[in-house]
Design a protein around this motif. Structure first.
Motif, PDB file in Angstrom:
ATOM      1  N   UNK A 198      13.466   5.905  15.195  1.00  0.00           N
ATOM      2  CA  UNK A 198      12.244   5.336  15.055  1.00  0.00           C
ATOM      3  C   UNK A 198      12.344   4.545  13.879  1.00  0.00           C
ATOM      4  N   UNK A 199      11.824   3.192  13.954  1.00  0.00           N
ATOM      5  CA  UNK A 199      11.513   2.390  12.797  1.00  0.00           C
ATOM      6  C   UNK A 199      10.003   2.366  12.675  1.00  0.00           C
ATOM      7  N   UNK A 200       9.405   2.828  11.410  1.00  0.00           N
ATOM      8  CA  UNK A 200       8.401   2.480  11.091  1.00  0.00           C
ATOM      9  C   UNK A 200       7.902   1.307  10.222  1.00  0.00           C
ATOM     10  N   UNK A 201       7.176   0.460  10.421  1.00  0.00           N
ATOM     11  CA  UNK A 201       6.959  -0.704   9.450  1.00  0.00           C
ATOM     12  C   UNK A 201       5.685  -0.524   8.921  1.00  0.00           C
ATOM     13  N   UNK A 202       5.565  -0.327   7.650  1.00  0.00           N
ATOM     14  CA  UNK A 202       4.345  -0.044   7.089  1.00  0.00           C
ATOM     15  C   UNK A 202       3.745  -1.103   6.327  1.00  0.00           C
ATOM     16  N   UNK A 203       3.082  -2.043   6.898  1.00  0.00           N
ATOM     17  CA  UNK A 203       2.619  -3.023   6.334  1.00  0.00           C
ATOM     18  C   UNK A 203       1.246  -3.576   7.135  1.00  0.00           C
ATOM     19  N   UNK A 204       0.214  -3.597   6.168  1.00  0.00           N
ATOM     20  CA  UNK A 204      -1.143  -3.735   6.988  1.00  0.00           C
ATOM     21  C   UNK A 204      -0.992  -5.139   7.481  1.00  0.00           C
ATOM     22  N   UNK A 205      -0.618  -6.088   7.026  1.00  0.00           N
ATOM     23  CA  UNK A 205      -0.679  -7.534   7.556  1.00  0.00           C
ATOM     24  C   UNK A 205       0.016  -7.523   9.081  1.00  0.00           C
ATOM     25  N   UNK A 231       6.793   1.535  15.500  1.00  0.00           N
ATOM     26  CA  UNK A 231       5.656   1.672  15.208  1.00  0.00           C
ATOM     27  C   UNK A 231       5.355   0.670  14.146  1.00  0.00           C
ATOM     28  N   UNK A 232       4.500  -0.424  14.169  1.00  0.00           N
ATOM     29  CA  UNK A 232       3.913  -0.915  13.178  1.00  0.00           C
ATOM     30  C   UNK A 232       2.715  -0.725  12.599  1.00  0.00           C
ATOM     31  N   UNK A 233       2.361  -0.245  11.563  1.00  0.00           N
ATOM     32  CA  UNK A 233       1.033   0.368  10.952  1.00  0.00           C
ATOM     33  C   UNK A 233       0.640  -0.034   9.642  1.00  0.00           C
ATOM     34  N   UNK A 234      -0.590   0.032   9.283  1.00  0.00           N
ATOM     35  CA  UNK A 234      -0.931   0.086   7.800  1.00  0.00           C
ATOM     36  C   UNK A 234      -0.330   1.169   7.000  1.00  0.00           C
ATOM     37  N   UNK A 235      -0.022   1.073   5.893  1.00  0.00           N
ATOM     38  CA  UNK A 235       0.612   2.225   5.259  1.00  0.00           C
ATOM     39  C   UNK A 235      -0.080   3.468   5.044  1.00  0.00           C
ATOM     40  N   UNK A 236      -1.375   3.650   5.025  1.00  0.00           N
ATOM     41  CA  UNK A 236      -2.220   4.729   5.205  1.00  0.00           C
ATOM     42  C   UNK A 236      -2.060   5.506   6.331  1.00  0.00           C
ATOM     43  N   UNK A 237      -2.005   4.685   7.454  1.00  0.00           N
ATOM     44  CA  UNK A 237      -1.897   5.336   8.970  1.00  0.00           C
ATOM     45  C   UNK A 237      -0.660   5.903   9.029  1.00  0.00           C
ATOM     46  N   UNK A 287       6.209  -3.726  -2.586  1.00  0.00           N
ATOM     47  CA  UNK A 287       6.018  -2.493  -3.490  1.00  0.00           C
ATOM     48  C   UNK A 287       4.559  -1.744  -3.440  1.00  0.00           C
ATOM     49  N   UNK A 288       3.714  -2.581  -3.267  1.00  0.00           N
ATOM     50  CA  UNK A 288       2.476  -2.169  -3.285  1.00  0.00           C
ATOM     51  C   UNK A 288       1.963  -1.431  -1.866  1.00  0.00           C
ATOM     52  N   UNK A 289       2.910  -1.872  -0.658  1.00  0.00           N
ATOM     53  CA  UNK A 289       2.997  -0.953   0.591  1.00  0.00           C
ATOM     54  C   UNK A 289       3.435   0.413   0.275  1.00  0.00           C
ATOM     55  N   UNK A 290       4.298   0.661  -0.689  1.00  0.00           N
ATOM     56  CA  UNK A 290       4.951   1.758  -0.922  1.00  0.00           C
ATOM     57  C   UNK A 290       3.796   2.848  -1.807  1.00  0.00           C
ATOM     58  N   UNK A 291       3.094   2.086  -2.681  1.00  0.00           N
ATOM     59  CA  UNK A 291       2.065   2.858  -3.567  1.00  0.00           C
ATOM     60  C   UNK A 291       0.802   3.116  -2.425  1.00  0.00           C
ATOM     61  N   UNK A 292       0.729   2.256  -1.644  1.00  0.00           N
ATOM     62  CA  UNK A 292      -0.487   2.687  -0.799  1.00  0.00           C
ATOM     63  C   UNK A 292      -0.103   3.783   0.259  1.00  0.00           C
ATOM     64  N   UNK A 295      -0.957  10.144   0.765  1.00  0.00           N
ATOM     65  CA  UNK A 295      -0.424  11.307   0.695  1.00  0.00           C
ATOM     66  C   UNK A 295       1.060  11.294   1.652  1.00  0.00           C
ATOM     67  N   UNK A 296       1.621  10.259   1.560  1.00  0.00           N
ATOM     68  CA  UNK A 296       2.946   9.943   2.145  1.00  0.00           C
ATOM     69  C   UNK A 296       4.175  10.432   1.047  1.00  0.00           C
ATOM     70  N   UNK A 297       5.065  10.991   1.598  1.00  0.00           N
ATOM     71  CA  UNK A 297       6.065  11.510   0.748  1.00  0.00           C
ATOM     72  C   UNK A 297       7.381  10.839   0.902  1.00  0.00           C
ATOM     73  N   UNK A 298       7.889  10.393  -0.473  1.00  0.00           N
ATOM     74  CA  UNK A 298       9.190   9.934  -0.603  1.00  0.00           C
ATOM     75  C   UNK A 298       9.847  10.250  -1.730  1.00  0.00           C
TER      76      UNK A 298
END
Length: 306
Positions: free
Chosen positions: A175-182, A204-210, A232-237, A242-245
């Motif tokens: 699975x690819x998760x694209x974490x970007x609100x736009x 899945x294409x989701x906002x970072x928090x989701x 980088x701001x996506x990663x910070x969000x 609560x995301x773990x990297x």
């Protein structure tokens, strides 16, 4: 390892090889041979035989045109050679698959390359986004905390040749998760990303928090996840939600006015440098790496040395 020889009329073979290496890096097992203007079949035949003598083991010859001189010459000499395969229809998707996926049969290579031929505008009007069922409707608690993130990567281009054709396949991504609100809020972007993603992978294409919420609650079970950020701001969000990297790979951040060049593919604004410093101070390992064949670079050290 398989050797690939591209043969064509004119400069096509060398052009495809050059473009391929721009996408996936230097390839010592891929070679090109051209039938140049003014040459006849005998001259090309002599050069082909000389080139083939330098190879050992399995050789895949990809010719530009069925029935053309390069293809016919290859068939003439190697039709009965069990170590040599000849495919007609030279294209970049075909060569990328041949160079990165050694497990595919000849027919699977051809099928995969054909999937790259698409009326994109028509397809965009037909693609239905994958439904994202609310977590509350299903109990995922059994998988909570068990996500397998095979790579977390910043790439401003999101899903493109290097990600779809090399990174995700080399890591056996499911699975690819694209974490970007736009992207998550734009139906056209979501459809475009679905077209760009390999057909064998979920998306899945989701906002970072989701994205952080879904992963932490175990929504994707033990699927092998490739986590893809645009900025980088996506990663910070994602982390703030609560995301773990543990390890972050930086691939491409394009130039903007006032940006500082860190590598050829990474240019940072001052506020982005601050975000990376914050992420590193939290214990995250950050490296720069464009393609898997490239050496991984200590990104923070590189950034601070500039």
């Amino acid at each position: 390892m398989r050797t690939i020889l591209l043969i064509s009329h004119g400069d096509m073979a060398h052009g495809v090889k050059s473009t391929l290496e721009m996408i996936i890096g230097k390839q010592d097992t891929i070679h090109a041979l051209s039938l140049n203007e003014g040459e006849d079949n005998l001259i090309f035949e002599e050069r082909l035989l000389k080139k083939m003598k330098t190879f050992t083991g399995e050789v895949l010859i990809i010719a530009d045109l069925l029935g053309g001189t390069p293809c016919n010459t290859a068939i003439k000499h190697y039709v009965d050679d069990p170590n040599v395969t000849v495919i007609a229809g030279l294209s970049l998707p075909l060569v990328i698959e041949g160079a990165t996926n050694f497990s595919l049969s000849n027919q699977e290579l051809i099928k995969s390359a054909r999937q790259g031929i698409l009326d994109v505008k028509m397809a965009l009007t037909q693609v239905e986004p994958e439904p994202e069922n609310p977590i509350a409707k299903k109990d995922y608690s059994h998988y909570a905390g068990k996500a397998v993130i095979v790579n977390a990567r910043i790439d401003e281009r999101l899903i493109h040749g290097q990600v779809a054709g090399i990174w995700t396949t080399s890591l056996d991504t499911q699975r690819i998760i694209v974490a970007n609100a736009d992207a998550a809020n734009d139906p056209l972007q979501k459809s475009s990303l679905r077209l760009a993603a390999p057909s064998t992978m979920r998306l899945s294409v989701l906002a970072p928090g989701k994205a952080a919420e879904n992963i932490n609650k175990g929504k994707y079970g033990k699927q092998r996840i490739f986590l893809l950020f645009k900025t980088p701001n996506d990663v910070l969000d994602f982390v703030n939600a609560g995301g773990k990297i543990e390890t972050l790979t930086v691939g491409n951040i394009s130039y903007k006015d006032g940006a500082k060049e860190i590598t050829k593919s990474i240019k940072l604004m001052p506020q982005e440098e601050t975000i990376f410093t914050t992420l590193a101070d939290s214990g995250m390992t950050i490296k720069a790496q464009l393609v898997p064949n490239d050496p991984a670079i200590d990104f923070i050290k590189k950034m601070n040395d500039k």
